[in-house]
Scaffold this active site. Sequence first.
Site, PDB file in Angstrom:
ATOM      1  N   GLU A 137       0.841  -1.201   0.000  1.00 37.89           N
ATOM      2  CA  GLU A 137       0.000   0.000   0.000  1.00 37.89           C
ATOM      3  C   GLU A 137       0.878   1.253   0.000  1.00 37.89           C
ATOM      4  O   GLU A 137       1.910   1.311   0.672  1.00 37.89           O
ATOM      5  CB  GLU A 137      -0.867  -0.017   1.255  1.00 37.89           C
ATOM      6  CG  GLU A 137      -1.629   1.260   1.530  1.00 37.89           C
ATOM      7  CD  GLU A 137      -2.167   1.327   2.943  1.00 37.89           C
ATOM      8  OE1 GLU A 137      -3.058   2.154   3.171  1.00 37.89           O
ATOM      9  OE2 GLU A 137      -1.702   0.560   3.818  1.00 37.89           O
ATOM     10  N   LYS A 180      -9.799   2.243  -2.142  1.00 38.44           N
ATOM     11  CA  LYS A 180     -10.221   1.695  -0.853  1.00 38.44           C
ATOM     12  C   LYS A 180     -11.629   2.140  -0.489  1.00 38.44           C
ATOM     13  O   LYS A 180     -11.934   3.330  -0.478  1.00 38.44           O
ATOM     14  CB  LYS A 180      -9.230   2.125   0.228  1.00 38.44           C
ATOM     15  CG  LYS A 180      -9.414   1.429   1.562  1.00 38.44           C
ATOM     16  CD  LYS A 180      -8.303   1.849   2.533  1.00 38.44           C
ATOM     17  CE  LYS A 180      -8.416   1.120   3.859  1.00 38.44           C
ATOM     18  NZ  LYS A 180      -7.351   1.547   4.798  1.00 38.44           N
ATOM     19  N   CYS A 240      -4.906  -2.570   3.162  1.00 37.86           N
ATOM     20  CA  CYS A 240      -4.650  -2.460   4.598  1.00 37.86           C
ATOM     21  C   CYS A 240      -5.695  -3.189   5.436  1.00 37.86           C
ATOM     22  O   CYS A 240      -5.940  -4.370   5.239  1.00 37.86           O
ATOM     23  CB  CYS A 240      -4.535  -0.988   4.989  1.00 37.86           C
ATOM     24  SG  CYS A 240      -3.776  -0.727   6.617  1.00 37.86           S
TER      25      CYS A 240
END
Length: 503
Positions: A273, A321, A371
């Site tokens: 990430e 995300k 994440c």
Amino acid sequence: MNRRRWWRSSERRWRGLVSLFLSVLSGFLTALSMPGFLSGALIWFSLIPLLYAVEGRGVWKRAFLSFVYFFTHVLISFFWVLPTLTENVPLVFGRYPSWLGIVVFVLMGIIEAVPFLGFGFLSYFAPQSIVLKTLYLASVYTIFEYLRGVGELGFTGGRISEALYSHTGLIQIVSITGTLGLVFLIVSLNVLFYEFLRRRKGLLIFPVIFFVYLLNSSVVHLLPVPERGSFKVVALQPNVPTSLKYSVSSGEMLELLESMTKDFHGSIVITPEAFFLEDVRYSQKLRELSEENTFVIGFPADNQNSVFVLEGGRFRKVYSKVKLFPFVEKLPYPRVFGVFSFLKGLSYYEPGRNFSVFNVGESPPLSVQICFESYFPEVSRAFVKNGSELLIVVTNDGWFHYKAALLNHFVQGVFRAVETRRQFLQVANTGITGLVDEYGRIVDALPLRVRLAGEFHIKARKGETFYVRYGDWFFYLSVILAVVSVFISRMRGERNEGIGIRL
């Protein structure tokens, strides 16, 4: 008379202190059963002190003691968050003094423990018969464990099912029930063992535990032998410390990318990430590197935390995300929590709109989550329902100093893999970078905190599990079981556990 009153008052205070100690002990034992701590086997007994603590107590005392249990569990299990809040974040962003990180850490524990006020409150109404009581308390605990993960502040970390990540045989049920099924099983056995001890039949615990581990071992031996997959990727673990990551230029990171991939040709290379901390779509040098390898690369762009595919000199955004992390990537309920805006990371991002699945060259359909999205089973479910045949998560866990933190994050992939029957690859900055097969077995992993580029061979899989298709249906079953248990108890004329006890 005064002496008698004093004695009774002292007795109540003493009993209250003992109950408080037992609640803290339950939280402590539960924390020790978590990944990276002492032993997952402790989870079969960790709730027994809490059950002793609430026995014969009123609804409000039960609620308080249950809160104390989970508050203790969270503060110990997530101790590794404290240095992040008091050292790393203030050092990198400089928005608040270190002491304020302690306040935030305690508030985190409070927020996570609040749902368990409900468990303690409803435990007052538990039936007295051992079967109905076991079903009722296991169902009520499962209900509030589910509710803890819902909403803007929802989080599933610290779920007691995590203690069983290495119990490969037992965790196969999550392909049907999700991790809530494991939660129900764990609480059921704790209640059962508590009742055995209370009725002076403690020796019955041993055959039950023997059967549980015999079942676990038997299922493990029935699982197919792990197979080497045909889809090869290169995962980069750059091991850039947080103290440097936010001061290193994109040019330096580009040089690092080039040096780590110079021995690979025609490969699909996956970075963690936010490998770059800025939009690098206009980098000519990066485009030139993509003539040699194809990159799945993370960096923020368009006010989103995104992942791009760079192939043959062309960028395409493949995912942004969706589940943004509260306070760091988004500010939940600004009117209530606006004062905590100092916790903001690089920026507050806009969430992605969909769980997109994509191909890289001749690859099978795949997906990349970012994440802490791996903590949320609904994310992996959505990707699989959209056609993903393997699951990847990219993350920067360099914020955390302790191995327990890295392991806690990595084992989420164990459960997501079994839930979906997809192989799960985690690509992390400092570790853990590794592959989990569709049965929750850790196939391969790179050493922690070492700069490495590792090859992983992944097997793509099709189809939907029962859990993928129906989601957290076990939550609704738990609601039904809780209601039915109380109903049957009333029909039998039983008194609930708390009758006759003062509120």
